[in-house]
Design an enzyme around this catalytic site. Structure first.
Site, PDB file in Angstrom:
ATOM      1  N   GLU A 109     -11.482  -0.011  -5.402  1.00 45.47           N
ATOM      2  CA  GLU A 109     -12.133  -0.351  -4.129  1.00 45.47           C
ATOM      3  C   GLU A 109     -13.037   0.776  -3.652  1.00 45.47           C
ATOM      4  O   GLU A 109     -12.646   1.945  -3.659  1.00 45.47           O
ATOM      5  CB  GLU A 109     -11.073  -0.598  -3.052  1.00 45.47           C
ATOM      6  N   THR A 129       0.813  -1.209   0.000  1.00 47.78           N
ATOM      7  CA  THR A 129       0.000   0.000   0.000  1.00 47.78           C
ATOM      8  C   THR A 129       0.850   1.265   0.000  1.00 47.78           C
ATOM      9  O   THR A 129       1.786   1.390   0.805  1.00 47.78           O
ATOM     10  CB  THR A 129      -0.931   0.019   1.221  1.00 47.78           C
ATOM     11  N   ASP A 189      -4.246  -8.586  -0.080  1.00 50.82           N
ATOM     12  CA  ASP A 189      -3.738  -7.326   0.465  1.00 50.82           C
ATOM     13  C   ASP A 189      -3.500  -7.509   1.960  1.00 50.82           C
ATOM     14  O   ASP A 189      -4.276  -7.056   2.789  1.00 50.82           O
ATOM     15  CB  ASP A 189      -4.738  -6.193   0.191  1.00 50.82           C
ATOM     16  N   ASP A 193      -7.825   2.606  -4.131  1.00 50.02           N
ATOM     17  CA  ASP A 193      -8.795   2.540  -3.028  1.00 50.02           C
ATOM     18  C   ASP A 193      -9.300   3.946  -2.750  1.00 50.02           C
ATOM     19  O   ASP A 193      -8.564   4.788  -2.227  1.00 50.02           O
ATOM     20  CB  ASP A 193      -8.135   1.952  -1.791  1.00 50.02           C
ATOM     21  N   LYS A 205      -3.868   4.629  -2.097  1.00 52.42           N
ATOM     22  CA  LYS A 205      -4.930   5.310  -1.381  1.00 52.42           C
ATOM     23  C   LYS A 205      -5.203   6.646  -2.082  1.00 52.42           C
ATOM     24  O   LYS A 205      -4.288   7.446  -2.293  1.00 52.42           O
ATOM     25  CB  LYS A 205      -4.531   5.557   0.075  1.00 52.42           C
ATOM     26  N   LYS A 228     -12.307  -9.040   5.183  1.00 50.85           N
ATOM     27  CA  LYS A 228     -11.383  -8.760   6.274  1.00 50.85           C
ATOM     28  C   LYS A 228     -11.932  -9.405   7.537  1.00 50.85           C
ATOM     29  O   LYS A 228     -13.128  -9.278   7.839  1.00 50.85           O
ATOM     30  CB  LYS A 228     -11.219  -7.253   6.496  1.00 50.85           C
ATOM     31  N   ASP A 258     -15.675  -2.787  -0.034  1.00 52.88           N
ATOM     32  CA  ASP A 258     -14.907  -2.913   1.194  1.00 52.88           C
ATOM     33  C   ASP A 258     -15.769  -2.493   2.374  1.00 52.88           C
ATOM     34  O   ASP A 258     -16.336  -3.320   3.071  1.00 52.88           O
ATOM     35  CB  ASP A 258     -13.621  -2.094   1.123  1.00 52.88           C
ATOM     36  N   CYS A 301      -6.735  -6.395   5.064  1.00 57.77           N
ATOM     37  CA  CYS A 301      -6.375  -6.335   6.474  1.00 57.77           C
ATOM     38  C   CYS A 301      -6.360  -4.885   6.947  1.00 57.77           C
ATOM     39  O   CYS A 301      -6.403  -3.956   6.149  1.00 57.77           O
ATOM     40  CB  CYS A 301      -4.980  -6.932   6.697  1.00 57.77           C
ATOM     41  N   LYS A 358      -1.106  -0.919  -4.192  1.00 57.36           N
ATOM     42  CA  LYS A 358      -2.428  -0.381  -3.883  1.00 57.36           C
ATOM     43  C   LYS A 358      -2.276   1.078  -3.494  1.00 57.36           C
ATOM     44  O   LYS A 358      -1.498   1.419  -2.602  1.00 57.36           O
ATOM     45  CB  LYS A 358      -3.061  -1.182  -2.740  1.00 57.36           C
TER      46      LYS A 358
END
Length: 327
Positions: A201, A124, A296, A175, A149, A246, A224, A274, A147
């Site tokens: 996401e 991430t 992830d 995401d 953000k 998750k 998510d 996670c 990934k």
């Protein structure tokens, strides 16, 4: 009689971890330890404010059922008496671990699962200005799956462009953390497709995602914050192509196994994710991640240090957990 203890631990993050909802420099986790007849089972969770959880409340919820656990409460009996969430996850995983240790059988066999193999996890990149994200991508360019953000602002396309420049060969997941509006989804996806983004996401707030029904999006969408336990999966199948499973959301490995089976029956693909946590939280998640389309589970990679007997990583390849850690 069993003995149960609940502890709060703080683990420093390497730098800072930033998403659209804020930034943090340490991960606060709750661990549950259950001892019986010389054997010890452990579980770890991360209370998450987005779902109305606090560390104090999660600890209190676990202590409320402490006597029942001491008296021999089973996993099947746990679910009706404890609300789904982080606390139940820690207890559920501790019970799995205790049974595995006491019977001398790994959890994957107890759960009738295939023996876990090494997995490639996403790595991430925190939310930041495009230039900073470009440099972070360059530093992680050898990792096959990144990934990003995003922040829900006009700079998101520039952020993805910068990351693609920094890591030209990596597969990219973005995401949005509920940061977009309904009218943003198709235009943003069309732009992101130019950079080879493989998955988006949670583009919309969970309470607004009905706007995705019937949408033909050039990039698959993954639920998510909209995806928790079994009861919502039928609805999600009409909105998303993936769900992010998750354990802190499903309330443990027990329900997560059912969620994955149910999602597959409804042609939903699987991402296993996670919170920022130690390897103790990743080990049970690795069992449901076997066969997932996206993994992830980079929590330990984001920490300044991990716990003893932590999962071994070779770049982004995570090896199966040792029994001394969990399971």
């Amino acid at each position: 009689m069993r003995e149960i203890s609940v502890d709060v631990e703080t683990w420093p993050i390497a730098g800072a971890f930033t998403i659209s909802r804020g930034s943090k420099t340490e991960a606060e986790v709750v661990t549950v330890t259950i001892r019986e007849n010389g054997f010890t089972g452990r579980g770890e969770c991360v209370p998450y404010g987005r779902y109305g959880e606090t560390v104090k409340d999660v600890v209190a919820s676990i202590k409320t059922i402490g006597r029942a656990i001491s008296d021999g409460l089973t996993r099947d009996e746990l679910h009706p008496v404890m609300t789904r969430g982080a606390g139940r996850n820690a207890v559920d995983c501790a019970l799995w671990d205790l049974e595995a240790k006491s019977r001398g059988i790994p959890v994957w066999k107890l759960a009738s699962l295939p023996e876990p193999q090494a997995l490639t996890t996403a790595y991430t990149l925190s939310l930041g200005e495009p230039d900073a994200m470009r440099e972070a991508a360059r530093a992680a360019a050898a990792r096959p799956l990144l990934k990003l953000k995003l922040g829900g602002s006009g700079d998101d396309i520039a952020r993805v462009a910068a990351v693609r420049e920094g890591a030209p060969n990596a597969t990219l997941i973005v995401d949005a953390n509920e940061g977009w509006k309904a009218d943003d989804v198709l235009p943003m996806a069309a732009e992101l497709a130019k950079f080879g983004v493989a998955l988006i996401e949670q583009p919309l707030p969970a309470k607004e995602d009905e706007a995705l029904r019937g949408l033909t999006c050039p990039i698959p969408l993954c639920a998510d914050e909209s995806a928790h336990g079994l009861e919502g999966i039928t609805r999600l199948a009409g909105l998303y192509q993936y769900i992010n499973v998750k354990l802190d959301k499903t309330g443990g490995l027990t329900e997560a196994l059912s969620v994955v089976r149910c999602a597959r029956r409804r042609n939903l693909k699987i991402m296993v994710g996670c919170m920022v946590a130690t390897s103790l939280a990743m080990a049970p998640a690795m069992l449901i991640a076997q066969g997932a389309e996206f993994v992830d589970l980079d929590g330990p990679l984001l920490l300044a240090k991990d716990r003893e007997h932590g999962i071994r990583f070779e770049g982004s390849l995570m090896l199966p957990a040792e029994g001394a850690l969990w399971g």
